[in-house]
Enzyme design. Structure first.
Site, PDB file in Angstrom:
ATOM      1  N   ASP A   1      -8.738   7.179  -5.928  1.00 28.11           N
ATOM      2  CA  ASP A   1      -9.749   7.208  -4.874  1.00 28.11           C
ATOM      3  C   ASP A   1      -9.854   8.558  -4.185  1.00 28.11           C
ATOM      4  O   ASP A   1      -9.022   9.445  -4.396  1.00 28.11           O
ATOM      5  CB  ASP A   1      -9.468   6.093  -3.845  1.00 28.11           C
ATOM      6  CG  ASP A   1      -7.983   5.924  -3.528  1.00 28.11           C
ATOM      7  OD1 ASP A   1      -7.217   6.863  -3.808  1.00 28.11           O
ATOM      8  OD2 ASP A   1      -7.596   4.877  -3.013  1.00 28.11           O
TER       9      ASP A   1
ATOM     10  N   ASN B   1      -3.167  -4.644   4.583  1.00 27.31           N
ATOM     11  CA  ASN B   1      -4.065  -5.789   4.411  1.00 27.31           C
ATOM     12  C   ASN B   1      -4.169  -6.208   2.938  1.00 27.31           C
ATOM     13  O   ASN B   1      -5.028  -6.985   2.569  1.00 27.31           O
ATOM     14  CB  ASN B   1      -5.462  -5.479   4.962  1.00 27.31           C
ATOM     15  CG  ASN B   1      -6.127  -4.303   4.248  1.00 27.31           C
ATOM     16  OD1 ASN B   1      -5.579  -3.770   3.276  1.00 27.31           O
ATOM     17  ND2 ASN B   1      -7.299  -3.908   4.706  1.00 27.31           N
TER      18      ASN B   1
ATOM     19  N   HIS C   1      -4.822  -4.193   0.384  1.00 21.66           N
ATOM     20  CA  HIS C   1      -5.744  -3.429  -0.476  1.00 21.66           C
ATOM     21  C   HIS C   1      -4.988  -2.659  -1.553  1.00 21.66           C
ATOM     22  O   HIS C   1      -3.826  -2.294  -1.374  1.00 21.66           O
ATOM     23  CB  HIS C   1      -6.679  -2.521   0.340  1.00 21.66           C
ATOM     24  CG  HIS C   1      -6.066  -1.301   0.943  1.00 21.66           C
ATOM     25  ND1 HIS C   1      -6.414  -0.833   2.193  1.00 21.66           N
ATOM     26  CD2 HIS C   1      -5.151  -0.415   0.487  1.00 21.66           C
ATOM     27  CE1 HIS C   1      -5.750   0.266   2.463  1.00 21.66           C
ATOM     28  NE2 HIS C   1      -4.959   0.555   1.448  1.00 21.66           N
TER      29      HIS C   1
ATOM     30  N   GLU D   1     -10.862  -3.109  -0.470  1.00 19.98           N
ATOM     31  CA  GLU D   1     -10.497  -3.827   0.748  1.00 19.98           C
ATOM     32  C   GLU D   1     -10.716  -5.335   0.554  1.00 19.98           C
ATOM     33  O   GLU D   1     -11.442  -5.745  -0.364  1.00 19.98           O
ATOM     34  CB  GLU D   1     -11.382  -3.332   1.906  1.00 19.98           C
ATOM     35  CG  GLU D   1     -11.217  -1.853   2.236  1.00 19.98           C
ATOM     36  CD  GLU D   1      -9.984  -1.556   3.097  1.00 19.98           C
ATOM     37  OE1 GLU D   1      -8.941  -2.226   2.939  1.00 19.98           O
ATOM     38  OE2 GLU D   1     -10.069  -0.639   3.938  1.00 19.98           O
TER      39      GLU D   1
HETATM   40  C1  F6R Z   1      -4.157   5.756  -2.096  1.00 15.19           C
HETATM   41  C2  F6R Z   1      -4.444   4.345  -2.219  1.00 15.19           C
HETATM   42  C3  F6R Z   1      -4.118   3.379  -1.124  1.00 15.19           C
HETATM   43  C4  F6R Z   1      -2.666   3.491  -0.661  1.00 15.19           C
HETATM   44  C5  F6R Z   1      -2.370   2.488   0.451  1.00 15.19           C
HETATM   45  C6  F6R Z   1      -0.974   2.669   0.991  1.00 15.19           C
HETATM   46  O1  F6R Z   1      -4.581   6.456  -3.240  1.00 15.19           O
HETATM   47  O2  F6R Z   1      -4.968   3.962  -3.191  1.00 15.19           O
HETATM   48  O3  F6R Z   1      -4.349   2.079  -1.577  1.00 15.19           O
HETATM   49  O4  F6R Z   1      -1.814   3.278  -1.747  1.00 15.19           O
HETATM   50  O5  F6R Z   1      -3.287   2.644   1.483  1.00 15.19           O
HETATM   51  O6  F6R Z   1      -0.873   3.892   1.623  1.00 15.19           O
HETATM   52  P1  F6R Z   1       0.524   4.475   2.101  1.00 15.19           P
HETATM   53  O7  F6R Z   1       1.307   4.751   0.865  1.00 15.19           O
HETATM   54  O8  F6R Z   1       0.194   5.748   2.823  1.00 15.19           O
HETATM   55  O9  F6R Z   1       1.156   3.438   2.955  1.00 15.19           O
END
Ligand code: F6R
Length: 241
Positions: free
Chosen positions: A67, A136, A138, A143
């Site tokens: 992403d 959440n 994701h 989401e």
């Molecule tokens: C990032 C991504 C997100 C993160 C998630 C957890 O490329 O795809 O899904 O993996 O938001 O983020 P952290 O590791 O910062 O807690």
């Protein structure tokens, strides 16, 4: 599904890096699906160490990231292209031409999604897809929703995701409210998926994803349907398992 409960973030990162390194040893032309965020930083550090020690090479590896924030370019320190360069690509022998991240500055968002899906298709199935998980549930920026999205799309970020990601942005700078993200279809197409999770804040999402019902309201729950998932978490994230 293989589940590893590790004592610490360090051990979680070591385990993940060892699996990825084994993949690169088996096939120097591997395709890696990569994630950003704080979770995989330790894994990338270990991979950099192994690369510097001559144990693994990224020379022929191709990568595809999950992403990118909509509106952030590669020079913005919070963009995911910047993150990848800074946390992995600048420190290993990878050819940056073989690395792919959506273009956050693309003026035609729909065309960028199509282009990225073509990139994903042309690379073929990722040998390993690394994932973090949102509080959440994701994965990538898919989401909670009433359906699973298949292809790359622009996702409106939830307030909880923007709040969680505030920590990466300078005081007063707004977290973008939308992002390009690989769809659930792209993620599920990988041959092997490694889900990483650390910290108590992730414990409920991990439990709901692994032991709850499969629902787009908890996007990571779809991983229950994939035949080759490895979950690696520290003891805080895994405390309900
Ligand atoms: C990032 C991504 C997100 C993160 C998630 C957890 O490329 O795809 O899904 O993996 O938001 O983020 P952290 O590791 O910062 O807690």
């Amino acid at each position: 599904m293989i589940i590893y409960k590790e004592e610490s973030y360090e051990k979680m990162s070591e385990r993940a890096a060892e699996i990825i390194a084994s993949q690169l040893m088996m096939n120097e032309y591997s395709i890696l699906g990569l994630a950003t965020g704080s979770t995989p930083v330790g894994t990338y550090k270990k991979l950099i160490e192994m690369n510097k020690a001559g144990k693994i090479s990224f020379k022929n590896v191709k990568t595809v990231n999950l992403d990118e924030y909509h509106g952030l370019g590669p020079d913005h320190p919070c963009s995911y292209r910047f993150f990848m360069n800074d946390n992995l690509f600048n420190h290993v022998d990878i050819d940056k031409k073989n690395t792919n991240v959506p273009d956050g500055l693309a003026s035609d968002g729909e065309a960028e999604c199509k282009r990225y899906d073509e990139v994903i298709k042309s690379l073929g199935r990722a040998d390993i897809q690394i994932l973090g998980i949102g509080e959440n549930g994701h994965i990538a920026f898919n989401e909670p929703s009433d359906h699973f999205s298949v292809g790359t799309h622009i996702e409106n970020l939830t307030q909880s995701t923007m709040d969680a990601n505030k920590r990466f942005f300078e005081d007063g700078e707004k977290v973008p409210n939308s992002a390009f993200t690989m769809g659930i279809g792209g993620i599920m197409n990988a041959k092997c998926i490694i889900l990483l999770a650390n910290g108590e804040k992730k414990a409920k999402a991990v439990k709901d994803s692994i032991t709850g019902k499969v629902t787009p309201q908890v996007p990571a729950s779809v991983l229950q349907l994939h035949p080759n998932v490895i979950v690696i978490g520290d003891k805080d994230a895994m405390k309900f398992l």
